[in-house]
Design a protein around this motif. Structure first.
Motif, PDB file in Angstrom:
ATOM      1  N   ILE A  36       0.835  -1.210   0.000  1.00  0.00           N
ATOM      2  CA  ILE A  36       0.000   0.000   0.000  1.00  0.00           C
ATOM      3  C   ILE A  36       0.870   1.261   0.000  1.00  0.00           C
ATOM      4  O   ILE A  36       0.414   2.325  -0.387  1.00  0.00           O
TER       5      ILE A  36
ATOM      6  N   ILE B 188      -3.839  -0.071   7.856  1.00  0.00           N
ATOM      7  CA  ILE B 188      -4.626  -0.391   6.657  1.00  0.00           C
ATOM      8  C   ILE B 188      -4.641  -1.904   6.517  1.00  0.00           C
ATOM      9  O   ILE B 188      -3.587  -2.539   6.508  1.00  0.00           O
TER      10      ILE B 188
ATOM     11  N   ASP C 270      -4.897  -5.333   4.761  1.00  0.00           N
ATOM     12  CA  ASP C 270      -4.823  -6.020   3.472  1.00  0.00           C
ATOM     13  C   ASP C 270      -4.232  -7.405   3.725  1.00  0.00           C
ATOM     14  O   ASP C 270      -4.337  -7.928   4.829  1.00  0.00           O
TER      15      ASP C 270
ATOM     16  N   PRO D 298      -4.880   4.871  14.662  1.00  0.00           N
ATOM     17  CA  PRO D 298      -5.168   5.729  13.500  1.00  0.00           C
ATOM     18  C   PRO D 298      -5.790   7.063  13.840  1.00  0.00           C
ATOM     19  O   PRO D 298      -6.000   7.862  12.933  1.00  0.00           O
TER      20      PRO D 298
ATOM     21  N   ASP E 116      -1.568   7.422   4.483  1.00  0.00           N
ATOM     22  CA  ASP E 116      -2.639   8.306   4.035  1.00  0.00           C
ATOM     23  C   ASP E 116      -2.267   9.772   4.248  1.00  0.00           C
ATOM     24  O   ASP E 116      -2.509  10.620   3.388  1.00  0.00           O
TER      25      ASP E 116
END
Lengths: 86, 110, 118, 84
Positions: free
Chosen positions: A59, C57, C59, C74, D54
Motif C-alpha cells: 500500500i 490499513i 490487506d 489511526p 494516508d
C-alpha cells in the motif's frame, strides 16, 4: 543476501540525495535549484520503493504514484514564473 | 535465494549507480544546461531500473510499479523541457566554449 | 526514530516562528507559517507512533484477526489529515489578504500599514 | 531493517532543516517558496516512515503541489511590488 543488496542500493541513493541537496543549498542561479529539486523528487520515489520493499507493504506504493504524478507541477509553476508567464 | 531475487538485486544496484552518477554530474558539471542533462536523463533511467528491480523482487506489485514508471516517463521530459526553455529565454550564463545554434538562428532571422 | 522525528518537528516550528517574527515582507511571513504548520503536523503524527507496528490499513499483509496487536493508533493520523487540509485553506485565505493588501497599498512591506497606529 | 530507517530519518531531518533555513533566511522569493515545497515533500516521506501512508499522500498532494501553485499564482500577480 537480497537484504544486503537493498541496503547497498539505499546507501548509494542516499549519497546521490546528499549531492542534490548540496546543489540545492549552494546553486548560484534559481534554475540550478529547480534542477536539484527535480532530481530530489525522483530520488525520493526510489526511497519510497525501498521503504515499501523493507516493510513488505504494497500500500506504500500509492504514495509513489502521487509523487510521480504531482512532483512536476511545482517545477512547471516555477519555470513558467521565471519565463514571465503564469 | 531465487533467480528473480538475484536479478532484481542487480537491477536495483545498477539503478542506484545511475542515480549516484546523476548526483555526481549535478555537483561537478560547469553550467546549468549540462547539469540539467545529467540531473534529468540519468535520473529517469536510474528510477526505471530500480522499479524494474523491485518488480523482479516482488512480482505481485508489478502493475503498480509499471504505473509509476509510466507516470515518470510521461512527466519528467515535460518538466525538463519547460525548465530548459525558461532558462534559455531568460539568458542563463553558459560555460566557456558553448556553441549555441538557437541563439545564432534567432539573431540571423528575427 | 520517533525521538529524531519529534526533534525535527520542533526545530521546524522554531525556524518557522523565527521567520514569521523577523521578516517584513508579508509573503515571506506566510512561507514561514507554512514551514511551522508542517512542523506541527510532524509532531502530532510522532506522538501517535508505536514501535514495531505497521500502518493501520488492512490487506493481505495484516489480516483482520490479529490487527489490534499489529497496527498503530489511526486517530492522530485522522486529526493530522484534517489539519493539513485546513492549513491549506488558511494559507489560501492569508494569500488572498496579502493580494488585497497589495492592491490597496502597491507594496508588500507590512511596516507601511499604519492606519491603526497613532 | 531498523538501522536503514534510522539512517533515512536522520538524512531527511538534515535535508528538511537545511531547506527550512533556505526558506526563512534566503534572499530570493521564488527560492523561498520552492524550499517550503521541498520541506513538505520531505515531510511526507517522514510520515511514510512513521507508518502513516494516508497522511503522506495528502501532504504530497496538498502541501507540496497545491500550496506551491497558489504561492506562485499570487507571486506572479504582485510582480513589480517586491522591493524587499
Amino acid at each position: 543476501m537480497v537484504d544486503i543488496l537493498i541496503y547497498i542500493a539505499a546507501a548509494v541513493t542516499g549519497i546521490a540525495f546528499l549531492f542534490a541537496l548540496y546543489r540545492f543549498l549552494k546553486g548560484p542561479t534559481a534554475a540550478d535549484r529547480v534542477v536539484a529539486f527535480d532530481t530530489m523528487t525522483l530520488v525520493t520515489v526510489v526511497f519510497i520503493v525501498i521503504i515499501a520493499l523493507a516493510e513488505g507493504r504494497g500500500i506504500y506504493l500509492d504514495v509513489a504514484v502521487i509523487y510521480a504524478l504531482l512532483s512536476f507541477l511545482g517545477v512547471i509553476a516555477v519555470a513558467r514564473y521565471l519565463e514571465r508567464g503564469l | 535465494m531465487t533467480i528473480g531475487g538475484i536479478i532484481g538485486g542487480i537491477l536495483m544496484l545498477s539503478g542506484a549507480a545511475f542515480l549516484f552518477l546523476a548526483g555526481l554530474g549535478l555537483v561537478r558539471m560547469p553550467d546549468l544546461f549540462n547539469r540539467l542533462q545529467a540531473g534529468t536523463k540519468a535520473t529517469t533511467l536510474g528510477t526505471l531500473l530500480t522499479l524494474a528491480g523491485a518488480a523482479c523482487l516482488r512480482p505481485d506489485w508489478a502493475v503498480k510499479l509499471l504505473l509509476i514508471g509510466l507516470f515518470i516517463l510521461f512527466t519528467n521530459p515535460i518538466s525538463s523541457q519547460v525548465l530548459a526553455r525558461a532558462a534559455h529565454r531568460t539568458g542563463t550564463p553558459q560555460a566557456a566554449g558553448t556553441v549555441d545554434r538557437l541563439a545564432e538562428d534567432r539573431e540571423k532571422r528575427p | 526514530m520517533a525521538l529524531i522525528a519529534m526533534a525535527a518537528g520542533f526545530i521546524l516550528i522554531l525556524i518557522g516562528f523565527y521567520g514569521a517574527l523577523t521578516n517584513r515582507n508579508i509573503l515571506r511571513m506566510i512561507v514561514a507559517f507554512t514551514v511551522a504548520d508542517t512542523g506541527v503536523n510532524i509532531v502530532m503524527v510522532t506522538v501517535g507512533y508505536l514501535r514495531d507496528r505497521t500502518a493501520p490499513i488492512l490487506d493481505n499483509a495484516v489480516p483482520a484477526a490479529d490487527a489490534a496487536a499489529r497496527i498503530i493508533d489511526p486517530v492522530p493520523q485522522a486529526l493530522v489529515l484534517t489539519a493539513i487540509v485546513i492549513g491549506m485553506g488558511v494559507t489560501a485565505l492569508m494569500l488572498a489578504f496579502a493580494y488585497r493588501f497589495y492592491e490597496k497599498k502597491r507594496t508588500l512591506d507590512i511596516t507601511k500599514c499604519t492606519e491603526l497606529k497613532w | 531493517m531498523s538501522a536503514l530507517f534510522i539512517a533515512l530519518t536522520i538524512l531527511l531531518t538534515v535535508a528538511m532543516i537545511g531547506a527550512a533555513l533556505v526558506a526563512v533566511l534566503g534572499k530570493s522569493m521564488p527560492i523561498a517558496i520552492l524550499s517550503a515545497g521541498l520541506v513538505s515533500l520531505l515531510a511526507s516521506v517522514l510520515f511514510l516512515l512513521l507508518a502513516a501512508p494516508d497522511v503522506a499522500m495528502t501532504e504530497a498532494a496538498i502541501g507540496s503541489g497545491l500550496t506551491t501553485f497558489l504561492f506562485f499564482f499570487i507571486l506572479g500577480r504582485v510582480r513589480g511590488g517586491e522591493h524587499d
